[in-house]
Design a protein around this motif. Structure first.
Motif, PDB file in Angstrom:
ATOM      1  N   ASP A  47      -2.662   2.900  -4.306  1.00  0.00           N
ATOM      2  CA  ASP A  47      -3.126   3.253  -2.960  1.00  0.00           C
ATOM      3  C   ASP A  47      -3.529   4.616  -3.044  1.00  0.00           C
ATOM      4  O   ASP A  47      -2.903   5.711  -3.104  1.00  0.00           O
ATOM      5  N   GLU A  60      -3.319  -2.225  -8.776  1.00  0.00           N
ATOM      6  CA  GLU A  60      -3.821  -1.432  -7.589  1.00  0.00           C
ATOM      7  C   GLU A  60      -3.112  -0.366  -6.993  1.00  0.00           C
ATOM      8  O   GLU A  60      -1.896  -0.555  -6.851  1.00  0.00           O
ATOM      9  N   PRO A  71       6.437  -2.351  -7.098  1.00  0.00           N
ATOM     10  CA  PRO A  71       6.147  -1.134  -6.593  1.00  0.00           C
ATOM     11  C   PRO A  71       7.115   0.061  -6.399  1.00  0.00           C
ATOM     12  O   PRO A  71       7.158   1.000  -6.576  1.00  0.00           O
ATOM     13  N   VAL A  89       0.290  -0.196  -5.295  1.00  0.00           N
ATOM     14  CA  VAL A  89       0.153  -1.469  -4.282  1.00  0.00           C
ATOM     15  C   VAL A  89       0.879  -2.887  -5.230  1.00  0.00           C
ATOM     16  O   VAL A  89       1.633  -3.516  -4.484  1.00  0.00           O
ATOM     17  N   LEU A 104      -8.393   1.960  -2.305  1.00  0.00           N
ATOM     18  CA  LEU A 104      -7.805   1.474  -3.488  1.00  0.00           C
ATOM     19  C   LEU A 104      -8.341   1.881  -4.901  1.00  0.00           C
ATOM     20  O   LEU A 104      -9.757   2.188  -5.098  1.00  0.00           O
TER      21      LEU A 104
END
Length: 168
Positions: free
Chosen positions: A59, A57, A14, A39, A87
């Motif tokens: 954010d 995923e 990330p 994420v 998400l």
């Protein structure tokens, strides 16, 4: 240039990933750019590479455009509804050969609405610790239920993915 990484499992880092979004605003007279934080995610490179799998995923509550009031509005029920849907997910991502180029085909879920997207892979560069990749796609926001402000904001937006994956 696109290099195929060695088979194995990689973790998206990330701290070294950027998910950019760009769209029009004010009846198409202005462009709005923003970023979403990643994420996490996993890339499993297989042999053959077409059997590889990508999941990620994002954010949804972390979208930033540089203007606090706009960011708050984009988090509201009218748009991303980040409080209830924090998400944005990308699942079932598979590389697909498109002539001499590659694409990444998968399912994105935003606000509980899933839809298929296909990202054009612009570059993949292998390093000793993993690889970095750049891809982009155009998304129809109406297909994901983001229909508020139909005339005020553009229907399509561009997602630009700059990611770094390290060996797990």
């Amino acid at each position: 240039m696109i290099e195929i990484p060695p088979p194995g499992e990689y973790r998206l880092d990330p701290a070294r990933c950027r998910i950019g979004v760009s769209g029009t605003h004010l009846f198409g007279m202005s462009t709005v750019d923003g970023t979403f934080p990643l994420v996490g995610g996993v890339v499993v490179v297989a042999d053959p590479v077409t059997e590889s799998l990508v999941t990620a995923e994002i954010d949804a509550t972390g979208l930033t455009t540089g203007e606090r009031l706009r960011d708050t509005e984009l988090q509201s029920r009218r748009f991303l509804h980040g409080r209830e849907h924090p998400l944005i997910t990308f699942t079932e991502g598979r590389p697909v050969a498109a002539g001499p180029k590659w694409q990444l085909d998968g399912i994105v879920t935003v606000r509980g609405t899933a839809g298929r997207v296909r990202c054009a892979i612009d570059a993949v560069q292998v390093s000793p610790e993993g690889f970095s990749a750049r891809a982009a796609t155009v998304v129809d926001r109406f297909a994901f239920g983001l229909t508020y402000g139909k005339r005020l904001g553009g229907r399509e937006f561009t997602l630009t993915l700059d990611v770094t994956a390290v060996r797990s």
